[in-house]
Motif scaffolding. Structure first.
Motif, PDB file in Angstrom:
ATOM      1  N   THR A   1       0.848  -1.186   0.000  1.00  0.00           N
ATOM      2  CA  THR A   1       0.000   0.000   0.000  1.00  0.00           C
ATOM      3  C   THR A   1       0.873   1.222   0.000  1.00  0.00           C
ATOM      4  N   LYS A   2       0.658   2.112  -0.930  1.00  0.00           N
ATOM      5  CA  LYS A   2       1.499   3.303  -1.020  1.00  0.00           C
ATOM      6  C   LYS A   2       1.277   4.181   0.202  1.00  0.00           C
TER       7      LYS A   2
ATOM      8  N   LEU B   1       7.979   3.743  -6.899  1.00  0.00           N
ATOM      9  CA  LEU B   1       7.110   4.174  -5.802  1.00  0.00           C
ATOM     10  C   LEU B   1       6.777   3.000  -4.881  1.00  0.00           C
ATOM     11  N   ASP B   2       6.523   1.831  -5.470  1.00  0.00           N
ATOM     12  CA  ASP B   2       6.249   0.647  -4.650  1.00  0.00           C
ATOM     13  C   ASP B   2       7.436   0.309  -3.760  1.00  0.00           C
TER      14      ASP B   2
ATOM     15  N   LEU C   1       9.840   2.353  -2.694  1.00  0.00           N
ATOM     16  CA  LEU C   1      10.041   3.370  -1.663  1.00  0.00           C
ATOM     17  C   LEU C   1       9.069   3.164  -0.506  1.00  0.00           C
ATOM     18  N   ASN C   2       7.848   2.797  -0.809  1.00  0.00           N
ATOM     19  CA  ASN C   2       6.874   2.550   0.241  1.00  0.00           C
ATOM     20  C   ASN C   2       7.218   1.304   1.045  1.00  0.00           C
ATOM     21  N   ALA C   3       7.739   0.289   0.354  1.00  0.00           N
ATOM     22  CA  ALA C   3       8.077  -0.956   1.042  1.00  0.00           C
ATOM     23  C   ALA C   3       9.299  -0.789   1.939  1.00  0.00           C
ATOM     24  N   THR C   4      10.234   0.073   1.517  1.00  0.00           N
ATOM     25  CA  THR C   4      11.475   0.240   2.275  1.00  0.00           C
ATOM     26  C   THR C   4      11.230   0.932   3.608  1.00  0.00           C
ATOM     27  N   GLY C   5      10.295   1.865   3.639  1.00  0.00           N
ATOM     28  CA  GLY C   5      10.019   2.574   4.884  1.00  0.00           C
ATOM     29  C   GLY C   5      10.241   4.063   4.737  1.00  0.00           C
TER      30      GLY C   5
ATOM     31  N   ASP D   1      11.863  15.671  -9.813  1.00  0.00           N
ATOM     32  CA  ASP D   1      10.624  16.432  -9.931  1.00  0.00           C
ATOM     33  C   ASP D   1       9.402  15.513  -9.813  1.00  0.00           C
ATOM     34  N   PHE D   2       9.478  14.341 -10.413  1.00  0.00           N
ATOM     35  CA  PHE D   2       8.377  13.373 -10.316  1.00  0.00           C
ATOM     36  C   PHE D   2       8.130  12.969  -8.870  1.00  0.00           C
ATOM     37  N   LEU D   3       9.205  12.613  -8.148  1.00  0.00           N
ATOM     38  CA  LEU D   3       9.054  12.178  -6.757  1.00  0.00           C
ATOM     39  C   LEU D   3       8.534  13.318  -5.882  1.00  0.00           C
ATOM     40  N   TYR D   4       9.003  14.527  -6.170  1.00  0.00           N
ATOM     41  CA  TYR D   4       8.535  15.688  -5.413  1.00  0.00           C
ATOM     42  C   TYR D   4       7.032  15.892  -5.612  1.00  0.00           C
ATOM     43  N   ARG D   5       6.580  15.752  -6.852  1.00  0.00           N
ATOM     44  CA  ARG D   5       5.143  15.906  -7.129  1.00  0.00           C
ATOM     45  C   ARG D   5       4.317  14.805  -6.462  1.00  0.00           C
TER      46      ARG D   5
END
Length: 532
Positions: free
Chosen positions: A16-17, A369-370, A372-376, A396-400
């Motif tokens: 889950t994001k 994104l998956d 990054l969410n899984a890592t913590g 820029d994508f991650l910031y948005r």
């Protein structure tokens, strides 16, 4: 530990994001925050005319010929807190005894098992305690007694193995024991050949050459720790920063100089640095310096100026690889040296769990994104891309998407690069998007995950990239996105995974077999697997 990644058929992380929904403002968006009271300047930034000082800023005026350099100076509680607040925590040494170490050369000194096994003096031992180092790493066990016995050294060791302390500890220990010698008299005379360039010429006792600004700053920060409560003043000079400010910092005194080759040549030609009394020369990441084309400057510094020749000075070279060019440099610069290999030269650490997943280019952002969410949320994650444009776009994508992130690449100014690293190290921006400029040498504590968003084109770059995690005995995770564009490193990547006892996806084995089969076919007069 994470499950096996196999996204070739469209699968992936079932998570889950949980983006950083509470994150409001991006810390490095407004660069002015770096220059005003709204932000805290990173350690190593210029303050009060120099790089934060080491507590020994007036060594020139205060030094006397009869001073005992082996005795510690007065403690400074504020400086001590600044230098040692980070310390070392959570280091896992359990696997270190299994790492193969080979030392070859005549009359090689016996290795040590603890820092107490070799006499390094009161100042060094006190600072080792402050850094909370409990036991030496393999490269330190062997390199420290070799250097203390005044032998030249060529050391090949895995990245993140503690190489910086392996040369700083014994070199500084010897300087404390021997004192400044003739360099102090030369310094007091002001350097007769300084001419029109004005103020005093500096005569460092030790020189450390490094290929990048970031690595030079990192070594300098370590030198400040081990020079605490001593009369030794470390300095650092590198390109991309205000040379006038660096000259002013040098003029306050310099015993141990950390430098990038180009800026050092500039300082020498301006009459600001003399190497007449440089008894200790260290080349760190020597293979990288050759890759970056620094060999002419290195030879200019070592062979064509006033530096004592090999056999008189003591020379140490550290490298993760040992190609022919490094062997030639070692032969030219070192005298009866000992060759030290810690682990297989060019290999990866078994402390790093390596995962390779098939991800098409169009799916990379979603899959990232998956991950990054899984890592913590608070885990430091380093994401590597191939191009500067790609780094900016991904940041820029991650910031948005609501992630606290920053980026580092060759087109960013030196101050922006330093600030980005500070934001990452401090955890304010736990995601750093980087090009290869950050792949080698940087020692950033507690990087939990390295993600190769774009795989590099050669396997050595891969080794250096993933070496940003799992450093100095810590456990780490490295994930690489693989697709048809990465076929040229298939076999080498497979070999690395097998050697480090990592799980190998079945499709990677099949590709490697197919690649080898078609290469053999092309050598027999067919076409290669790219259809050429």
């Amino acid at each position: 530990m994470f499950g096996v990644y196999d996204n070739k058929d469209g699968g992936g992380w079932n998570t889950t994001k949980d983006a950083y929904t509470s994150f409001v403002a991006r810390p490095d968006r407004g660069k002015s925050a770096f220059f005003n009271n709204g932000g805290t300047a990173p350690r190593g930034s210029y303050q009060r005319g120099g790089f934060g000082g080491s507590g020994n800023s007036r060594w020139v005026e205060e030094s006397r010929d009869d001073e005992d350099w082996s005795k510690p100076t007065q403690a400074n509680e504020r400086l001590e807190q600044e230098l040692f607040a980070g310390g070392n925590t959570g280091i896992n040494f359990d696997n270190y005894d299994d790492i193969p170490v080979e030392a070859t050369g005549q009359n090689c000194p016996h290795h040590i098992d603890s820092f107490q096994d070799v006499e390094m003096g009161e100042i060094i031992m006190s600072n080792i305690a402050l850094t909370r180092y409990t036991r030496p790493t393999p490269v330190q066990k062997y390199a420290i007694p070799i250097i203390k016995n005044k032998r030249d050294l060529m050391a090949c060791a895995q990245t993140g193995s503690g190489k910086t302390a392996a040369f700083l500890l014994p070199v500084l220990s010897q300087i404390y024991t021997e004192g400044p010698g003739e360099a102090l008299a030369a310094q007091k005379s002001g350097g007769q050949d300084n001419g029109k360039y004005g103020r005093r010429k500096q005569y460092p006792l030790a020189l450390v050459l490094a290929p990048t600004r970031e690595l030079a700053l990192q070594i300098y920060e370590e030198a400040r720790k081990f020079a605490y409560r001593s009369r030794v003043r470390p300095c650092v000079v590198y390109g991309g920063a205000d040379i006038g400010q660096q000259i002013r910092d040098l003029e306050r005194g310099c015993h141990l100089l950390v430098a990038t080759p180009g800026r050092l040549v500039d300082m020498m030609e301006r009459g600001k640095i003399g190497l007449d009394y440089c008894n200790y020369l260290v080349l760190d990441e020597a293979d990288r310096m050759l890759d970056m084309g620094f060999e002419p400057q290195i030879r200019r510094i070592v062979e064509q100026d006033t530096m004592p020749p090999k056999g008189i000075r003591q020379t140490m070279m550290f490298s993760a690889t040992f190609p022919k060019e490094i062997q030639i440099l070692a032969r030219d610069f070192l005298e009866e040296y000992i060759f030290l290999a810690v682990g297989r030269v060019g290999s990866t650490s078994e402390n790093i769990t390596q995962k390779v997943v098939w991800v098409e280019d169009g799916d990379k952002r979603s899959f990232l994104l998956d991950l990054l969410n899984a890592t913590g949320k608070n885990s430091l994650t380093l994401v590597f891309v191939e191009t500067k444009k790609g780094a900016d776009a991904l940041e820029d994508f991650l910031y948005r998407e609501g992630y606290a992130c920053t980026s580092i690449h060759g087109d960013r100014s030196q101050r922006d690069r330093e600030e980005a690293l500070h934001q990452f190290r401090s955890g304010r921006c736990p995601i750093l998007v980087a090009t290869a400029v950050a792949a080698r040498g940087l020692d950033i504590s507690n990087v939990k995950h390295v993600i190769n968003f774009d795989l590099p084109s050669d396997i050595e770059e891969y080794v250096h990239r993933i070496g940003r995690t799992g450093r100095v005995g810590n456990l780490g995770l490295a994930t690489s996105f693989f697709n048809d564009k990465n076929g040229n490193i298939t076999k080498d990547l497979l070999d690395i995974l097998v050697e480090a006892k990592q799980e190998v996806p079945s499709w990677l084995e099949s590709l490697a077999y197919e690649h080898q089969h078609k290469r053999n076919y092309s050598h027999q007069g067919g076409v290669d697997w790219w259809g050429n």
